[in-house]
Enzyme design. Structure first.
Site, PDB file in Angstrom:
ATOM      1  N   THR A 239       0.847  -1.198   0.000  1.00 45.87           N
ATOM      2  CA  THR A 239       0.000   0.000   0.000  1.00 45.87           C
ATOM      3  C   THR A 239       0.875   1.237   0.000  1.00 45.87           C
ATOM      4  O   THR A 239       1.779   1.362   0.832  1.00 45.87           O
ATOM      5  CB  THR A 239      -0.914  -0.042   1.245  1.00 45.87           C
ATOM      6  OG1 THR A 239      -1.866  -1.073   1.040  1.00 45.87           O
ATOM      7  CG2 THR A 239      -1.624   1.281   1.479  1.00 45.87           C
TER       8      THR A 239
ATOM      9  N   HIS B 119      -6.848 -11.216  -0.483  1.00 51.49           N
ATOM     10  CA  HIS B 119      -6.140 -10.771   0.732  1.00 51.49           C
ATOM     11  C   HIS B 119      -6.891 -11.300   1.954  1.00 51.49           C
ATOM     12  O   HIS B 119      -7.892 -10.726   2.387  1.00 51.49           O
ATOM     13  CB  HIS B 119      -6.086  -9.246   0.745  1.00 51.49           C
ATOM     14  CG  HIS B 119      -5.158  -8.666   1.768  1.00 51.49           C
ATOM     15  ND1 HIS B 119      -4.579  -9.409   2.778  1.00 51.49           N
ATOM     16  CD2 HIS B 119      -4.699  -7.395   1.939  1.00 51.49           C
ATOM     17  CE1 HIS B 119      -3.806  -8.614   3.514  1.00 51.49           C
ATOM     18  NE2 HIS B 119      -3.864  -7.393   3.022  1.00 51.49           N
TER      19      HIS B 119
ATOM     20  N   ASN C 281      -3.316 -10.351   7.600  1.00 48.32           N
ATOM     21  CA  ASN C 281      -3.032  -9.076   8.277  1.00 48.32           C
ATOM     22  C   ASN C 281      -4.198  -8.423   9.017  1.00 48.32           C
ATOM     23  O   ASN C 281      -4.258  -7.204   9.158  1.00 48.32           O
ATOM     24  CB  ASN C 281      -2.418  -8.079   7.281  1.00 48.32           C
ATOM     25  CG  ASN C 281      -1.071  -8.572   6.757  1.00 48.32           C
ATOM     26  OD1 ASN C 281      -0.509  -9.521   7.321  1.00 48.32           O
ATOM     27  ND2 ASN C 281      -0.560  -7.962   5.712  1.00 48.32           N
TER      28      ASN C 281
ATOM     29  N   TYR D 109      -7.426  -8.144   8.295  1.00 48.68           N
ATOM     30  CA  TYR D 109      -8.520  -7.508   7.547  1.00 48.68           C
ATOM     31  C   TYR D 109      -9.723  -8.459   7.480  1.00 48.68           C
ATOM     32  O   TYR D 109      -9.734  -9.508   8.133  1.00 48.68           O
ATOM     33  CB  TYR D 109      -8.012  -7.045   6.182  1.00 48.68           C
ATOM     34  CG  TYR D 109      -6.908  -5.994   6.337  1.00 48.68           C
ATOM     35  CD1 TYR D 109      -7.177  -4.788   6.984  1.00 48.68           C
ATOM     36  CD2 TYR D 109      -5.612  -6.230   5.896  1.00 48.68           C
ATOM     37  CE1 TYR D 109      -6.175  -3.832   7.166  1.00 48.68           C
ATOM     38  CE2 TYR D 109      -4.612  -5.278   6.071  1.00 48.68           C
ATOM     39  CZ  TYR D 109      -4.897  -4.077   6.714  1.00 48.68           C
ATOM     40  OH  TYR D 109      -3.916  -3.135   6.914  1.00 48.68           O
TER      41      TYR D 109
ATOM     42  N   ASN E  10      -2.999  -5.548  13.208  1.00 48.55           N
ATOM     43  CA  ASN E  10      -4.297  -4.904  13.364  1.00 48.55           C
ATOM     44  C   ASN E  10      -5.156  -5.536  14.461  1.00 48.55           C
ATOM     45  O   ASN E  10      -6.369  -5.700  14.306  1.00 48.55           O
ATOM     46  CB  ASN E  10      -5.043  -4.890  12.015  1.00 48.55           C
ATOM     47  CG  ASN E  10      -4.344  -4.006  11.009  1.00 48.55           C
ATOM     48  OD1 ASN E  10      -4.027  -2.852  11.296  1.00 48.55           O
ATOM     49  ND2 ASN E  10      -4.066  -4.531   9.825  1.00 48.55           N
TER      50      ASN E  10
HETATM   51  C1  LIG Z   1       4.588   0.189   3.028  1.00 49.58           C
HETATM   52  C2  LIG Z   1       3.999  -1.181   3.188  1.00 49.58           C
HETATM   53  C3  LIG Z   1       2.741  -1.428   2.675  1.00 49.58           C
HETATM   54  C4  LIG Z   1       2.171  -2.715   2.741  1.00 49.58           C
HETATM   55  N1  LIG Z   1       0.956  -2.955   2.156  1.00 49.58           N
HETATM   56  C5  LIG Z   1       0.455  -4.210   2.108  1.00 49.58           C
HETATM   57  C6  LIG Z   1      -0.755  -4.499   1.375  1.00 49.58           C
HETATM   58  O1  LIG Z   1      -1.368  -3.639   0.735  1.00 49.58           O
HETATM   59  N2  LIG Z   1      -1.178  -5.779   1.391  1.00 49.58           N
HETATM   60  C7  LIG Z   1      -0.536  -6.776   2.068  1.00 49.58           C
HETATM   61  O2  LIG Z   1      -0.978  -7.925   2.052  1.00 49.58           O
HETATM   62  N3  LIG Z   1       0.613  -6.524   2.741  1.00 49.58           N
HETATM   63  C8  LIG Z   1       1.136  -5.285   2.756  1.00 49.58           C
HETATM   64  N4  LIG Z   1       2.335  -5.046   3.384  1.00 49.58           N
HETATM   65  C9  LIG Z   1       3.134  -6.187   3.898  1.00 49.58           C
HETATM   66  C10 LIG Z   1       4.161  -6.625   2.839  1.00 49.58           C
HETATM   67  O3  LIG Z   1       3.506  -7.229   1.724  1.00 49.58           O
HETATM   68  C11 LIG Z   1       5.191  -7.617   3.402  1.00 49.58           C
HETATM   69  O4  LIG Z   1       4.516  -8.755   3.874  1.00 49.58           O
HETATM   70  C12 LIG Z   1       6.026  -7.011   4.516  1.00 49.58           C
HETATM   71  O5  LIG Z   1       6.552  -5.755   4.122  1.00 49.58           O
HETATM   72  C13 LIG Z   1       7.184  -7.919   4.925  1.00 49.58           C
HETATM   73  O6  LIG Z   1       8.065  -8.135   3.839  1.00 49.58           O
HETATM   74  P1  LIG Z   1       9.505  -7.387   3.737  1.00 49.58           P
HETATM   75  O7  LIG Z   1      10.243  -7.708   4.991  1.00 49.58           O
HETATM   76  O8  LIG Z   1      10.134  -7.961   2.506  1.00 49.58           O
HETATM   77  O9  LIG Z   1       9.219  -5.915   3.604  1.00 49.58           O
HETATM   78  C14 LIG Z   1       2.894  -3.756   3.372  1.00 49.58           C
HETATM   79  C15 LIG Z   1       4.141  -3.488   3.917  1.00 49.58           C
HETATM   80  C16 LIG Z   1       4.708  -2.227   3.824  1.00 49.58           C
HETATM   81  C17 LIG Z   1       6.088  -1.978   4.370  1.00 49.58           C
END
Ligand SMILES: Cc1cc2nc3c(=O)[nH]c(=O)nc-3n(C[C@H](O)[C@H](O)[C@H](O)COP(=O)(O)O)c2cc1C
Length: 363
Positions: free
Chosen positions: A24, A171, A174, A176, A231
Site C-alpha cells: 500500500t 487478501h 493481516n 482484515y 491490526n
Molecule cells: C509500506 C507497506 C505497505 C504494505 N501494504 C500491504 C498491502 O497492501 N497488502 C498486504 O498484504 N501486505 C502489505 N504489506 C506487507 C508486505 O507485503 C510484506 O509482507 C512485509 O513488508 C514484509 O516483507 P519485507 O520484509 O520484505 O518488507 C505492506 C508493507 C509495507 C512496508
C-alpha cells in the site's frame, strides 16, 4: 542462483522467483490509479511477479487514505493503462483484492465499518486524513450482507480481469475482513460463519469460489498470515485454524495459482507453548506453489529456496527501494535502503525516485 531461475506458475512462466509483495502506497487520490502509479509499477516490471498494492473491492472496504479501488469502470480503465504498460515492459501483475472490515472508519464512507462480530480491535487506531481516530464498533454482518460481500469480491475479480491483470490475490491476511472471520478474537458468531474452524473458514472459501468463477484458469492466489498479529487480530489456536484453512485450499477442485504466507512465528497453544514457523506450517498442509514473504534478504531468500521451504520469495521493502531488485541480485550490487517516512506519503518522492543501477552509475 535459484532466485534467478524461471518458474512455471499456472499458465505463466515467471522469469525469476522474486515476487514483489503487495505494498500500500497511498498514491491514488480519489481511489483511482494514475500515471505516477503506472511509472512505479513499470519500474518494477522485472520482478518474477508483481502483486499490486491492496485494492478495495468496494467503497466500504477502504481503510486508508488514497488507496486504489477495483470496482468502478473508471478504476478499471485506469488499471488497464497500468497493466498494459507492465506487459509492454515484459512484466506480470496480479491485483490484490482487499476489504479491511473493522479496520475501516466512517470517515471514508459515512457508515460503521463491518465485521463478522461487533468487536473493536483491542490495539491500534484507524488512519484517516484527519489523523488517527479510535476504532468504531463494527456492524456485525447479517447473512444476506455476507452474500453481498461475496458478490462484491466476484465483481471486483471481473473488473480485474477486464483491466488486464494476469490474476488476482485474495487478501485473507493481516487482520482484515477475511482474517477477521478466520480468527476467534474477532469472530464470535454462532451461525454457520462462526464457532468451529470449519465455520470460520467458510467466508474465505466462498470468496475464493466466487473469484474462481471469474478466473477459471490457475490465476487465483490467497494470502494468509498465521502469526503476524497485525491490526489487533488474534486466535486461540492459530496452528489449527491456519492448518485447516491451508488444507482446505489444497483440496479445491480448481487449484490455486499459489498460497502466499506472511512469515512470522506462530504461537502454539497447550502446555508446551512454543512457536512454529508460518511458512513451515503452511508448507506441511498445502502441496501447491508457496510464496513466503517477510524479512528476507537475497541471501536468506536463496537459502529458503535451496531448502525448499518455499517456491517463490516475496520482497516488500526491498522492492520499494530497489526498482531493479533482480538485476541487483544478479550482479551482487548493494541495495538501496528504504525510506520509511515516504512509504505512505503523497507524490513521487520515495516512490518513483529510487535509482536503478544504470541511473546510479551514470549519476
Ligand atoms: C509500506 C507497506 C505497505 C504494505 N501494504 C500491504 C498491502 O497492501 N497488502 C498486504 O498484504 N501486505 C502489505 N504489506 C506487507 C508486505 O507485503 C510484506 O509482507 C512485509 O513488508 C514484509 O516483507 P519485507 O520484509 O520484505 O518488507 C505492506 C508493507 C509495507 C512496508
Amino acid at each position: 542462483m535459484k532466485l534467478l531461475e524461471s518458474y512455471p506458475l499456472g499458465p505463466m512462466v515467471l522469469p525469476n522467483r522474486m515476487v514483489m509483495a503487495p505494498l500500500t502506497r497511498n498514491r491514488a487520490p480519489g481511489c483511482v490509479p494514475n500515471d505516477l502509479m503506472r511509472q512505479y509499477y513499470v519500474q518494477r516490471a522485472s520482478a518474477g511477479l508483481i502483486i499490486s498494492e491492496g485494492t478495495q473491492i468496494e467503497p466500504f472496504g477502504q481503510g486508508y487514505q488514497d488507496t486504489p479501488g477495483i470496482y468502478s469502470p473508471e478504476q478499471r480503465d485506469a488499471w488497464r493503462m497500468i497493466t498494459g504498460a507492465v506487459h509492454r515492459s515484459r512484466g506480470r501483475i496480479f491485483a490484490q483484492l482487499w476489504h479491511v472490515g473493522r479496520i475501516s472508519h466512517s470517515y471514508y464512507h459515512g457508515r460503521a465499518p463491518v465485521a463478522p462480530s461487533a468487536i473493536v480491535p483491542d490495539r491500534g487506531q484507524a488512519y484517516t486524513p484527519e489523523g488517527l481516530k479510535p476504532y468504531e464498533t463494527p456492524h456485525a454482518l447479517t447473512i444476506p450482507e455476507i452474500r453481498e460481500l461475496v458478490a462484491a469480491f466476484r465483481h471486483s475479480a471481473s473488473i480485474a480481469k477486464e483491466a488486464g491483470f494476469d490474476g488476482v490475490e485474495v487478501h485473507a491476511a493481516n487482520g482484515y475482513l477475511i482474517d477477521q472471520f478466520l480468527q476467534t478474537g474477532s469472530n464470535t458468531r454462532t451461525d454457520e460463519y462462526g464457532g468451529s474452524v470449519q465455520n470460520r473458514t467458510r467466508f474465505l472459501l466462498e470468496v475464493v469460489a466466487a473469484v474462481q468463477s471469474v478466473w477459471t484458469e490457475q490465476r487465483v492466489g490467497v494470502r494468509l498470515s498465521p502469526g503476524a498479529g497485525a491490526n489487533g487480530i488474534h486466535d486461540a489456536n492459530p496452528v489449527e485454524t491456519f492448518g485447516y484453512a491451508a488444507s482446505q485450499l489444497d483440496k479445491l477442485r480448481q487449484p490455486l495459482a499459489y498460497l502466499h504466507v506472511v512469515e512470522a512465528p506462530v504461537p502454539t497453544s497447550g502446555p508446551d507453548d512454543h512457536e512454529v514457523c508460518a511458512t513451515e506450517l503452511l508448507r506441511s498442509k498445502f502441496s501447491g506453489t508457496l510464496i513466503s514473504t517477510g524479512g528476507y534478504s537475497p541471501e536468506s531468500a536463496e537459502r529458503a529456496l535451496e531448502n525448499e521451504r518455499a517456491d517463490l520469495i516475496g520482497f516488500g521493502k526491498p522492492f520499494i527501494a530497489n526498482p531493479d531488485l533482480p538485476e541487483r541480485v544478479r550482479v551482487g550490487a548493494t541495495l538501496n535502503a528504504p525510506e520509511v517516512a515516504t512509504f505512505y506519503a503523497a507524490g513521487p518522492h520515495g516512490y518513483t525516485d529510487y535509482p536503478s543501477l544504470a541511473v546510479a552509475h551514470s549519476g
